[in-house]
Design a protein around this motif. Sequence first.
Motif, short mmCIF file in Angstrom:
data_model
loop_
_atom_site.label_atom_id
_atom_site.label_comp_id
_atom_site.label_asym_id
_atom_site.label_seq_id
_atom_site.Cartn_x
_atom_site.Cartn_y
_atom_site.Cartn_z
N ALA A 1 0.82 -1.21 0.00
CA ALA A 1 0.00 0.00 0.00
C ALA A 1 0.86 1.26 0.00
CB ALA A 1 -0.93 -0.01 1.21
N ILE A 2 1.86 1.31 0.89
CA ILE A 2 2.72 2.51 0.97
C ILE A 2 3.51 2.68 -0.31
CG2 ILE A 2 4.66 3.57 2.17
CD1 ILE A 2 3.68 2.29 4.74
N ARG A 3 4.00 1.58 -0.86
CA ARG A 3 4.77 1.67 -2.11
C ARG A 3 3.89 2.21 -3.24
NH1 ARG A 3 6.35 -3.75 -3.19
NH2 ARG A 3 8.12 -3.50 -1.78
N LEU B 1 -14.41 6.47 -5.04
CA LEU B 1 -14.40 5.21 -5.79
C LEU B 1 -12.97 4.75 -6.05
CD1 LEU B 1 -17.26 5.96 -8.36
CD2 LEU B 1 -17.33 4.34 -6.45
N TYR B 2 -12.09 5.69 -6.36
CA TYR B 2 -10.68 5.37 -6.61
C TYR B 2 -10.04 4.78 -5.35
CZ TYR B 2 -6.07 5.97 -8.78
OH TYR B 2 -4.84 5.74 -9.34
N ARG C 1 -9.40 -2.25 -1.83
CA ARG C 1 -9.71 -3.66 -2.12
C ARG C 1 -8.42 -4.43 -2.42
NH1 ARG C 1 -13.84 -5.28 -6.83
NH2 ARG C 1 -12.57 -3.78 -7.97
N GLU C 2 -7.56 -3.88 -3.26
CA GLU C 2 -6.31 -4.56 -3.60
C GLU C 2 -5.36 -4.59 -2.40
OE1 GLU C 2 -6.03 -6.24 -6.36
OE2 GLU C 2 -8.05 -5.52 -6.77
N ASP D 1 -13.62 -9.28 -2.60
CA ASP D 1 -14.15 -8.87 -3.90
C ASP D 1 -15.67 -8.78 -3.88
OD1 ASP D 1 -11.80 -8.46 -5.32
OD2 ASP D 1 -11.62 -10.56 -5.91
N GLU D 2 -16.30 -9.77 -3.25
CA GLU D 2 -17.76 -9.79 -3.18
C GLU D 2 -18.31 -8.59 -2.42
OE1 GLU D 2 -18.59 -13.58 -1.46
OE2 GLU D 2 -18.43 -14.67 -3.36
#
Length: 240
Positions: free
Chosen positions: A77-79, A106-107, A113-114, A129-130
């Motif tokens: 996430a930080i990267r 939304l972004y 999520r990732e 994901d669901e």
Amino acid sequence: MKEKEGKHYKKKVEKTSDTYSLRSLVTEISGIPEDHNEFHAKEKRIRRILQSMQAAEHVENGTPKIHKDKKAAVVKAIRDIDNNAELEKIVKKFSFSEGLTREELLYWADFQREWFKAEQPEDVQKQIDEQYEMMTETKYFEKLQLILDLIWKDTEMIGEINNMETKLKYMDEYKSILEIALIELRFSIISYLIQQDALKSVIEKNPHFQEIDQITDAKIAAEMQEKIQEEINKKLAELD
């Protein structure tokens, strides 16, 4: 490492930890070695990014310690934020408690999520994901924007009134009408949230309730419902 013990030496056992300091992860995140002259500046930047992420998750800032189970996700996430101007702009807004546009919300949701999926088992990734697909399908953010637009149009119209006393009078009336009209809805939402929190609390205290074969058993279901009601009663008592 060895330490003396009489005339002999014994090997000192290194202690292991379940957490990492943020400094120890700077090189892994950025690729900059600790002896490089840019290391200190990069560490400060990464620390600011983490603090902004904590603000986004409503976590109080403290001495950054990353649990080993979250290390892969936090590093990724930080990267990503460090190398993405749009993400950096969003996390800065969190730091200053600024609101996000619909597009930014939304972004950020897609990014989260990732982030949450990093290093998770396949079944957990599927659940994440669901959850996010459900959020998108219900068009929560679109509906939120429609509501905000309605309020903005009303208040903008009042703002065109030149007389300040009349303008404030209409604003007070508008606020009063909203508060009265929303009493029943707010009560319904609060009741739902209390039940939701009660269910979560009961499952955390009684993990066996998550087992499907037991939940389908009438006796277990009744026991679970009884505990949920106990939690609801506690939360209602706190509101009194």
